[in-house]
Design a protein around this motif. Structure first.
Motif, PDB file in Angstrom:
ATOM      1  N   MET A 192      59.385   2.331  35.466  1.00  0.00           N
ATOM      2  CA  MET A 192      60.706   1.755  35.189  1.00  0.00           C
ATOM      3  C   MET A 192      60.614   0.533  34.282  1.00  0.00           C
ATOM      4  O   MET A 192      60.960  -0.584  34.684  1.00  0.00           O
ATOM      5  N   ASN A 194      61.454  -2.184  31.155  1.00  0.00           N
ATOM      6  CA  ASN A 194      62.435  -2.561  30.146  1.00  0.00           C
ATOM      7  C   ASN A 194      61.766  -2.419  28.775  1.00  0.00           C
ATOM      8  O   ASN A 194      60.604  -2.001  28.672  1.00  0.00           O
ATOM      9  N   LYS A 234      64.941   0.989  30.415  1.00  0.00           N
ATOM     10  CA  LYS A 234      66.120   0.170  30.651  1.00  0.00           C
ATOM     11  C   LYS A 234      66.445  -0.740  29.466  1.00  0.00           C
ATOM     12  O   LYS A 234      65.548  -1.244  28.803  1.00  0.00           O
ATOM     13  N   ASN A 245      70.604   3.114  29.657  1.00  0.00           N
ATOM     14  CA  ASN A 245      69.312   3.440  30.238  1.00  0.00           C
ATOM     15  C   ASN A 245      69.035   4.921  30.004  1.00  0.00           C
ATOM     16  O   ASN A 245      69.971   5.719  29.857  1.00  0.00           O
ATOM     17  N   GLY A 273      66.730  -6.945  36.914  1.00  0.00           N
ATOM     18  CA  GLY A 273      65.746  -5.869  36.815  1.00  0.00           C
ATOM     19  C   GLY A 273      65.158  -5.510  38.165  1.00  0.00           C
ATOM     20  O   GLY A 273      64.988  -4.326  38.496  1.00  0.00           O
ATOM     21  N   PHE A 276      67.840  -3.687  40.167  1.00  0.00           N
ATOM     22  CA  PHE A 276      67.980  -2.304  39.684  1.00  0.00           C
ATOM     23  C   PHE A 276      66.848  -1.432  40.211  1.00  0.00           C
ATOM     24  O   PHE A 276      67.074  -0.343  40.758  1.00  0.00           O
ATOM     25  N   ALA A 294      69.312   6.411  39.216  1.00  0.00           N
ATOM     26  CA  ALA A 294      69.401   5.413  38.153  1.00  0.00           C
ATOM     27  C   ALA A 294      70.853   5.060  37.854  1.00  0.00           C
ATOM     28  O   ALA A 294      71.187   3.896  37.577  1.00  0.00           O
ATOM     29  N   GLY A 298      72.390   1.300  38.408  1.00  0.00           N
ATOM     30  CA  GLY A 298      73.020   0.564  37.325  1.00  0.00           C
ATOM     31  C   GLY A 298      74.380   0.021  37.696  1.00  0.00           C
ATOM     32  O   GLY A 298      74.724  -1.127  37.369  1.00  0.00           O
TER      33      GLY A 298
END
Length: 333
Positions: A192, A194, A234, A245, A273, A276, A294, A298
């Motif tokens: 996961m 970013n 993300k 995402n 983050g 999430f 997901a 979000g």
């Protein structure tokens, strides 16, 4: 695309399909499909990673740091996973007086205690259904997580490769720690990152947040090439008031990615983050599909950000999700 209107009483997919539910459902109803750039992604096609017995509470090791002040890491993971119906077993990788957005904080690396910590678990025959890792205090802690993988081979591997944001590494991170973090991608059931973390993992320059479709597909393909089974990427932002995402699997390939679009709020908050990733892990352990998880995570974060705006010093302290935890609990009742 999957659009999330500001009103909490509905999901809207595209122009034609609308499924409504009562306002007190807090927008946690869902429709049967997620549109993508390739057409219509059916919920029946979503990948389900955990088959949950409704009478059983899954046990998840949360391998994160603990902050005494500030809303992130274990102070997010424990309540959010608990609200999603999980038995959270913390493995503290570091102790902070406050998170690193504050100018003054203390940091204590817990690496030296973790081997004995896990030895005690084994002697007590602790059982785990998932291993959810995040912030690490040192490169040696990667081997601690890999030990958990060996000793609990059937547990899901849920990896949030916490290393940085907005093109910058976090203050306590080093190139050696980032290099070690990459080892956790190989074999992960869910990775996961970013965009900053995705760039570090794939050894490329940070591209900013405004990636076109081809660049997203290329980045997802590179992440899947690290050996992870599924990726949730993300934070793509085209400057149009939306945050996007993406979910992709090794089985179907990056070209078959699922795009999830959320309304962007006009302010940023520390710890979103972690919130999430924790909500996503909770929904996966609740037996929901990865793309649906997901999607729920979000919207949970967006609602929590709205609640946070009303709290004092919210820009420094971080996301306040307490008033929105019922959204997750309602999904496992």
């Amino acid at each position: 695309r999957w659009h999330f209107p500001a009103a909490r009483h509905r999901w809207r997919a595209g122009r034609d399909r609308v499924t409504r539910c009562a306002p007190d459902d807090a927008s946690l109803c869902c429709v049967s499909s997620l549109p993508t750039s390739k057409g219509c992604f059916r919920m029946t096609d979503d990948v389900t990673l955990y088959d949950r017995d409704p009478h059983y509470i899954p046990r998840v090791a949360a391998v994160h740091d603990m902050c005494g002040y500030g809303k992130c890491s274990l102070t997010a993971a424990i309540p959010i996973l608990s609200a999603a119906g999980c038995d959270v077993c913390p493995v503290p990788t570091a102790l902070f007086s406050a998170h690193t957005k504050y100018a003054v904080f203390t940091f204590h690396d817990t690496t030296d205690i973790l081997s004995g910590y896990l030895d005690a678990w084994r002697k007590e025959n602790v059982e785990l259904d998932g291993v959810y890792s995040g912030f690490l205090g040192s490169p040696d802690q990667v081997s601690i997580i890999q030990r958990l993988y060996r000793e609990y081979p059937s547990a899901l591997r849920l990896v949030d490769p916490v290393m940085g944001d907005a093109g910058q590494m976090y203050p306590t991170y080093t190139p050696e720690l980032c290099e070690a973090m990459g080892a956790l991608a190989d074999g992960a059931d869910v990775l996961m990152p970013n965009l900053t973390e995705a760039s570090i993992l794939t050894k490329r320059d940070y591209p900013g947040q405004d990636l076109d479709d081809a660049a997203v597909t290329e980045l997802l393909d590179a992440l899947l090439g690290l050996g992870t089974k599924n990726v949730v990427l993300k934070g793509i932002d085209h400057g149009d008031g939306k945050i996007i995402n993406y979910v992709a699997s090794a089985e179907k390939g990056a070209a078959e990615k699922v795009e999830l679009v959320h309304d962007k709020l006009p302010y940023m908050i520390h710890g979103t983050g972690d919130a999430f990733a924790s909500a996503l892990c909770g929904e996966v352990m609740a037996g929901r599909g990865l793309a649906e998880s997901a999607q729920i995570a979000g919207e949970f974060v967006r609602h929590a950000m709205e609640s946070t705006r009303n709290q004092p010093h919210f820009e420094e302290r971080g996301v306040s999700f307490e008033l929105d935890l019922g959204e997750l609990t309602s999904l496992v009742k």
